[in-house]
Write a protein that holds these residues in place. Structure first.
Motif, PDB file in Angstrom:
ATOM      1  N   LEU A  54       0.838  -1.188   0.000  1.00  0.00           N
ATOM      2  CA  LEU A  54       0.000   0.000   0.000  1.00  0.00           C
ATOM      3  C   LEU A  54       0.881   1.250   0.000  1.00  0.00           C
ATOM      4  CD1 LEU A  54      -2.695  -1.011   2.653  1.00  0.00           C
ATOM      5  CD2 LEU A  54      -3.015  -0.848   0.184  1.00  0.00           C
ATOM      6  N   THR A  55       0.457   2.275  -0.713  1.00  0.00           N
ATOM      7  CA  THR A  55       1.224   3.515  -0.771  1.00  0.00           C
ATOM      8  C   THR A  55       0.553   4.581   0.081  1.00  0.00           C
ATOM      9  OG1 THR A  55       0.031   4.205  -2.762  1.00  0.00           O
ATOM     10  CG2 THR A  55       2.102   3.016  -3.070  1.00  0.00           C
ATOM     11  N   ILE A 117      -3.375   3.100   6.158  1.00  0.00           N
ATOM     12  CA  ILE A 117      -2.663   3.693   5.034  1.00  0.00           C
ATOM     13  C   ILE A 117      -3.717   4.144   4.025  1.00  0.00           C
ATOM     14  CG2 ILE A 117      -1.002   3.341   3.173  1.00  0.00           C
ATOM     15  CD1 ILE A 117       0.431   1.318   4.842  1.00  0.00           C
ATOM     16  N   ASN A 118      -3.908   5.446   3.941  1.00  0.00           N
ATOM     17  CA  ASN A 118      -4.954   6.022   3.078  1.00  0.00           C
ATOM     18  C   ASN A 118      -6.328   5.446   3.400  1.00  0.00           C
ATOM     19  OD1 ASN A 118      -3.328   7.796   1.632  1.00  0.00           O
ATOM     20  ND2 ASN A 118      -2.747   6.233   0.129  1.00  0.00           N
ATOM     21  N   GLY A 119      -6.586   5.191   4.673  1.00  0.00           N
ATOM     22  CA  GLY A 119      -7.897   4.708   5.089  1.00  0.00           C
ATOM     23  C   GLY A 119      -8.060   3.208   5.033  1.00  0.00           C
ATOM     24  N   ALA A 310     -11.489   1.129 -10.125  1.00  0.00           N
ATOM     25  CA  ALA A 310     -10.877   2.436  -9.832  1.00  0.00           C
ATOM     26  C   ALA A 310     -11.961   3.451  -9.489  1.00  0.00           C
ATOM     27  CB  ALA A 310     -10.051   2.904 -11.023  1.00  0.00           C
ATOM     28  N   LEU A 311     -12.713   3.174  -8.461  1.00  0.00           N
ATOM     29  CA  LEU A 311     -13.854   4.006  -8.086  1.00  0.00           C
ATOM     30  C   LEU A 311     -13.416   5.428  -7.727  1.00  0.00           C
ATOM     31  CD1 LEU A 311     -16.834   2.889  -5.941  1.00  0.00           C
ATOM     32  CD2 LEU A 311     -15.638   4.967  -5.333  1.00  0.00           C
ATOM     33  N   GLY A 342      -6.595   0.717  -3.964  1.00  0.00           N
ATOM     34  CA  GLY A 342      -5.792   1.282  -2.884  1.00  0.00           C
ATOM     35  C   GLY A 342      -6.004   2.742  -2.613  1.00  0.00           C
ATOM     36  N   GLN A 343      -7.142   3.330  -3.030  1.00  0.00           N
ATOM     37  CA  GLN A 343      -7.418   4.736  -2.764  1.00  0.00           C
ATOM     38  C   GLN A 343      -8.634   4.881  -1.855  1.00  0.00           C
ATOM     39  OE1 GLN A 343      -7.277   5.967  -7.150  1.00  0.00           O
ATOM     40  NE2 GLN A 343      -6.128   7.629  -6.217  1.00  0.00           N
TER      41      GLN A 343
END
Length: 410
Positions: A54-55, A117-119, A310-311, A342-343
């Motif tokens: 995860l970034t 990590i980003n939620g 990619a929502l 991952g967003q």
């Protein structure tokens, strides 16, 4: 891949077992589930390190506010359900060793080892056994001593004071929740465009074209998780596979409902459409006027479902093309699950609500997965659920009809 933390001890006991479990997770789970568990590695100095694909900036659970903690634990529970279902399926197929390895991962997290990590949740040291407290000696129970009950009498004039104190205490405890409710954006309704000089509302549609849109409209969230973990392996249950892939599939119903919506759209409204392209940049097909609607419908019929969800990126792409500040706008998102790339869609929706307060996002949710509902909640939009073909078409029509109604003043 980034290193999240490292252990103080250089002991590598159990590392082989952890690596075996990591291999099971990577084999059976999509990244959205597999990324819950940090990857253990042996560092250069011999210490064990925990890494993640995860970034973003890792934040420990205790650094988060109450809302962030609640959202993180909800996603954690979803991932745990998927692990449990897979363990049960492996047990049924006679793979007891792998099932046992997965069951050791199931349970409430040690909050000291939980990161965001980003939620998205990330668990480190997940293979370490939790320390068990030493059993305390049984307490000695003394024989009851008979005592005379004493009654305390209060003067009558103290009762109003006690009631006032109780009320003040209730207000003090409940004030944060009351304040949060008062600050929650309430649904807004578009005004009818009566001024001929006024611009009609902007309108965009985000259509999910991920691989899960190839499943039947009757497939459940559990069916979807099974399909992407076990359903494509040799020996998968053929009856279940046939049931969750039979027609009508989500994509076909979406195309039909969306084409009908284009035909019913008010002539003054131009429409933009954005679709997924896996976890790459979304595809913005452009804005279509009344004269271009036949070409738009033909393009919709040619869409193909494949790859990731990619929502969040698609929501950002649609919002960037819209005003949302001094002009009304509506985005209808037709999706069947949470972001799989991952967003954090919830954080993006909150930013849109701050920066584009007149932009509302309606969500047509065909898998009843509540993880994306925060998009509508943050922007004052609505969530429409659909479980079959008829409900899906009706939900998409309801979600978009208000934009036509806001321009139709005849």
């Amino acid at each position: 891949m980034q290193r999240v933390t490292r252990d103080a001890s250089t002991s590598q006991d159990g590392l082989a077992s952890l690596e075996h479990t990591v291999a099971i997770i990577a084999k059976h789970f999509p990244p959205s589930v597999a990324h819950l568990y940090a990857v253990p590695r042996k560092g250069a100095d011999g210490t064990r390190e925990w890494w993640s694909e995860l970034t973003g900036q890792p934040r420990q659970y205790r650094e988060l506010n109450a809302d962030e903690q609640h959202a993180l634990l909800e996603i954690y529970a979803q991932r745990q359900d998927a692990v449990t279902q897979l363990a049960n399926e492996l047990e049924r197929r006679g793979q007891g060793t792998e099932a046992s390895a997965l069951r050791r991962l199931v349970g409430p997290p040690n909050l000291d080892n939980l990161y965001s990590i980003n939620g998205y949740p990330l668990l480190v040291r997940w293979g370490d056994p939790e320390p068990r407290p030493a059993p305390s000696p049984a307490p000695q129970i003394a024989a009851p001593i008979a005592r005379r009950r004493k009654w305390i009498w209060l003067p009558w004039f103290l009762l109003p004071l006690l009631l006032l104190l109780a009320l003040l205490l209730a207000l003090w405890i409940g004030w944060p929740y009351l304040q949060r409710w008062l600050n929650t954006p309430q649904p807004q309704h578009f005004a009818c465009v009566k001024d001929p000089q006024a611009q009609p509302p902007e309108f965009s549609v985000v259509l999910d074209t991920s691989g899960s849109m190839q499943l039947s409209v009757d497939a459940t969230l559990e069916d979807e998780q099974w399909f992407f973990t076990l359903g494509q392996e040799d020996g998968a249950d053929p009856e279940r596979l046939a049931r969750i892939t039979r027609g009508p599939i989500r994509m076909d119903v979406a195309k039909s409902a969306l084409s009908q919506m284009v035909n019913d759209l008010h002539p003054a409204i131009d429409m933009r459409i954005v679709t997924f392209d896996g976890c790459r940049a979304p595809i913005d097909h452009g804005q279509f006027s009344l004269a271009q609607r036949p070409a738009l419908i033909q393009g919709i019929k040619g869409l193909v479902a494949n790859d990731g969800t990619a929502l969040t990126a698609s929501l950002e792409s649609a919002a960037r093309t819209m005003n949302g500040r001094d002009r009304d706008g509506v985005i209808v998102m037709f999706v069947d699950g949470a972001d799989g790339c991952g967003q954090n869609a919830c954080e993006v929706a909150k930013r849109i609500a701050r920066e584009q307060p007149r932009l509302r996002v309606n969500l047509v949710n065909i898998s009843n997965n509540s993880l994306a509902s925060c998009i509508a909640d943050s922007t004052g939009g609505r969530v429409y659920s659909a479980n079959n073909a008829l409900e899906m078409a009706k939900a998409l029509q309801d979600a978009s009809q208000e934009v036509s109604g806001s321009a139709n003043c005849d």
